[in-house]
Design a protein around this motif. Structure first.
Motif, PDB file in Angstrom:
ATOM      1  N   UNK A   1       0.895  -1.157   0.075  1.00 33.37           N
ATOM      2  CA  UNK A   1       0.070   0.033  -0.073  1.00 33.37           C
ATOM      3  C   UNK A   1       0.749   1.188  -0.064  1.00 33.37           C
ATOM      4  N   UNK A   2       0.472   2.334  -0.769  1.00 32.30           N
ATOM      5  CA  UNK A   2       1.332   3.326  -1.026  1.00 32.30           C
ATOM      6  C   UNK A   2       0.892   4.715   0.002  1.00 32.30           C
ATOM      7  N   UNK A   3       1.836   5.639   0.143  1.00 36.77           N
ATOM      8  CA  UNK A   3       1.473   6.656   0.758  1.00 36.77           C
ATOM      9  C   UNK A   3       1.286   7.779  -0.045  1.00 36.77           C
ATOM     10  N   UNK A   4       0.635   8.723   0.156  1.00 37.05           N
ATOM     11  CA  UNK A   4       0.390   9.933  -0.632  1.00 37.05           C
ATOM     12  C   UNK A   4       1.896  11.016  -0.573  1.00 37.05           C
ATOM     13  N   UNK A   5       2.050  11.668  -1.673  1.00 37.22           N
ATOM     14  CA  UNK A   5       3.399  12.435  -1.600  1.00 37.22           C
ATOM     15  C   UNK A   5       2.796  13.686  -0.858  1.00 37.22           C
ATOM     16  N   UNK A   6       3.842  14.691  -0.703  1.00 36.77           N
ATOM     17  CA  UNK A   6       3.521  15.799   0.207  1.00 36.77           C
ATOM     18  C   UNK A   6       2.167  16.576  -0.208  1.00 36.77           C
ATOM     19  N   UNK A   7       1.846  16.507  -1.483  1.00 34.58           N
ATOM     20  CA  UNK A   7       0.486  17.087  -2.115  1.00 34.58           C
ATOM     21  C   UNK A   7      -0.755  16.411  -1.967  1.00 34.58           C
ATOM     22  N   UNK A   8      -0.698  15.088  -1.302  1.00 28.28           N
ATOM     23  CA  UNK A   8      -1.743  14.337  -1.162  1.00 28.28           C
ATOM     24  C   UNK A   8      -2.112  13.576  -2.430  1.00 28.28           C
ATOM     25  N   UNK A   9      -1.180  13.096  -3.106  1.00 28.37           N
ATOM     26  CA  UNK A   9      -1.565  12.500  -4.610  1.00 28.37           C
ATOM     27  C   UNK A   9      -0.477  11.460  -4.456  1.00 28.37           C
ATOM     28  N   UNK A  10      -1.235  10.239  -4.933  1.00 23.23           N
ATOM     29  CA  UNK A  10      -0.801   8.815  -5.174  1.00 23.23           C
ATOM     30  C   UNK A  10      -0.094   8.457  -6.629  1.00 23.23           C
ATOM     31  N   UNK A  11       0.767   7.697  -6.457  1.00 20.81           N
ATOM     32  CA  UNK A  11       1.263   7.312  -7.808  1.00 20.81           C
ATOM     33  C   UNK A  11       0.406   5.873  -8.304  1.00 20.81           C
ATOM     34  N   UNK A  12      -0.082   5.802  -9.482  1.00 23.75           N
ATOM     35  CA  UNK A  12      -0.729   4.735  -9.805  1.00 23.75           C
ATOM     36  C   UNK A  12      -0.198   3.439  -9.708  1.00 23.75           C
ATOM     37  N   UNK A  13      -0.794   2.357  -9.340  1.00 22.78           N
ATOM     38  CA  UNK A  13      -0.334   0.846  -9.240  1.00 22.78           C
ATOM     39  C   UNK A  13      -0.460   0.486 -10.484  1.00 22.78           C
ATOM     40  N   UNK A  14      -1.767   0.533 -11.168  1.00 22.78           N
ATOM     41  CA  UNK A  14      -1.880  -0.228 -12.331  1.00 22.78           C
ATOM     42  C   UNK A  14      -2.986   0.692 -13.340  1.00 22.78           C
ATOM     43  N   UNK A  15      -3.200   0.590 -14.332  1.00 25.10           N
ATOM     44  CA  UNK A  15      -3.972   1.310 -15.480  1.00 25.10           C
ATOM     45  C   UNK A  15      -4.651   0.204 -16.100  1.00 25.10           C
ATOM     46  N   UNK A  16      -6.185   0.511 -16.102  1.00 22.95           N
ATOM     47  CA  UNK A  16      -6.744  -0.258 -16.776  1.00 22.95           C
ATOM     48  C   UNK A  16      -7.477   0.435 -18.150  1.00 22.95           C
ATOM     49  N   UNK A  17      -7.257   0.030 -19.316  1.00 27.22           N
ATOM     50  CA  UNK A  17      -7.619   0.562 -20.537  1.00 27.22           C
ATOM     51  C   UNK A  17      -9.273   0.372 -20.705  1.00 27.22           C
ATOM     52  N   UNK A  18     -10.109   1.150 -20.892  1.00 27.90           N
ATOM     53  CA  UNK A  18     -11.335   0.924 -21.015  1.00 27.90           C
ATOM     54  C   UNK A  18     -11.723   0.911 -22.605  1.00 27.90           C
ATOM     55  N   UNK A  19     -11.158   1.718 -23.317  1.00 30.83           N
ATOM     56  CA  UNK A  19     -11.572   1.677 -24.757  1.00 30.83           C
ATOM     57  C   UNK A  19     -10.200   2.313 -25.503  1.00 30.83           C
ATOM     58  N   UNK A  27      -8.751   5.591 -20.034  1.00 29.61           N
ATOM     59  CA  UNK A  27      -8.322   4.548 -19.200  1.00 29.61           C
ATOM     60  C   UNK A  27      -8.679   5.123 -17.894  1.00 29.61           C
ATOM     61  N   UNK A  28      -8.312   3.884 -16.607  1.00 33.60           N
ATOM     62  CA  UNK A  28      -8.445   4.398 -15.571  1.00 33.60           C
ATOM     63  C   UNK A  28      -7.312   4.002 -14.633  1.00 33.60           C
ATOM     64  N   UNK A  29      -6.584   4.997 -13.995  1.00 35.31           N
ATOM     65  CA  UNK A  29      -5.293   4.633 -13.097  1.00 35.31           C
ATOM     66  C   UNK A  29      -6.112   4.579 -11.582  1.00 35.31           C
ATOM     67  N   UNK A  30      -5.400   3.302 -11.223  1.00 33.41           N
ATOM     68  CA  UNK A  30      -5.895   2.870  -9.862  1.00 33.41           C
ATOM     69  C   UNK A  30      -4.662   2.727  -8.935  1.00 33.41           C
ATOM     70  N   UNK A  31      -4.959   2.738  -7.733  1.00 31.63           N
ATOM     71  CA  UNK A  31      -3.821   2.784  -6.800  1.00 31.63           C
ATOM     72  C   UNK A  31      -4.690   2.334  -5.202  1.00 31.63           C
ATOM     73  N   UNK A  32      -3.735   1.361  -4.844  1.00 32.11           N
ATOM     74  CA  UNK A  32      -4.238   0.988  -3.415  1.00 32.11           C
ATOM     75  C   UNK A  32      -3.521   1.568  -2.563  1.00 32.11           C
ATOM     76  N   UNK A  33      -4.325   2.508  -1.744  1.00 28.53           N
ATOM     77  CA  UNK A  33      -3.905   3.555  -0.952  1.00 28.53           C
ATOM     78  C   UNK A  33      -3.500   3.188   0.561  1.00 28.53           C
ATOM     79  N   UNK A  34      -3.034   3.722   1.225  1.00 31.49           N
ATOM     80  CA  UNK A  34      -2.333   3.504   2.747  1.00 31.49           C
ATOM     81  C   UNK A  34      -3.335   3.244   3.646  1.00 31.49           C
ATOM     82  N   UNK A  35      -4.924   3.469   3.260  1.00 32.18           N
ATOM     83  CA  UNK A  35      -5.853   3.005   4.335  1.00 32.18           C
ATOM     84  C   UNK A  35      -6.494   1.661   3.767  1.00 32.18           C
ATOM     85  N   UNK A  36      -5.887   1.327   2.800  1.00 33.65           N
ATOM     86  CA  UNK A  36      -6.501  -0.108   2.357  1.00 33.65           C
ATOM     87  C   UNK A  36      -7.640   0.151   1.198  1.00 33.65           C
ATOM     88  N   UNK A  37      -7.801   1.407   0.692  1.00 31.78           N
ATOM     89  CA  UNK A  37      -8.945   1.619  -0.272  1.00 31.78           C
ATOM     90  C   UNK A  37      -8.305   2.037  -1.423  1.00 31.78           C
TER      91      UNK A  37
END
Length: 112
Positions: A1-19, A27-37
């Motif tokens: 699980x990742x931590x946000x940077x100093x601006x409250x922004x996460x780096x994506x773990x994965x990208x899912x192409x929709x079209x 596409x949708x970029x996803x991240x499993x955040x430090x709170x498990x969400x």
């Protein structure tokens, strides 16, 4: 699980192409955040425009990646760009095809 940077922004773990159509995509970029969400950001690019954004720590969190992707897909359809009347027919066709691919995701039954 990742931590946000100093601006409250996460780096994506994965990208899912929709079209995709040629070099145009949605596409949708996803991240499993430090709170498990899971949180997401949208990414769309086509021949005459597009948009993208960061994954914010303050964004809505989802229990699963599938729930986050479904929410992102619905948001993308709400925000989907409309071609201007003066744009070439190819842009109209491009956007129509991309949107149809995304909408098709909701008409197909899932295996899970």
């Amino acid at each position: 699980m990742k931590q946000p940077n100093e601006n409250g922004v996460y780096e994506a773990d994965t990208t899912e192409e929709l079209a995709r159509r040629g070099r145009s995509h949605a596409a949708v970029r996803l991240c499993l955040c430090h709170d498990g969400r899971y949180r997401y950001a949208l990414d769309m690019e086509y021949s005459y425009g597009g948009f993208c954004g960061p994954i914010f720590a303050s964004g809505d969190g989802f229990a699963t990646a599938r729930e986050a992707t479904d929410a992102a897909t619905k948001e993308l359809l709400r925000r989907f760009p409309k071609p201007w009347l003066g744009e070439p027919q190819s842009v109209h066709d491009e956007l129509r095809e991309l949107k149809a691919q995304i909408e098709q995701r909701f008409s197909q039954p899932t295996l899970f």
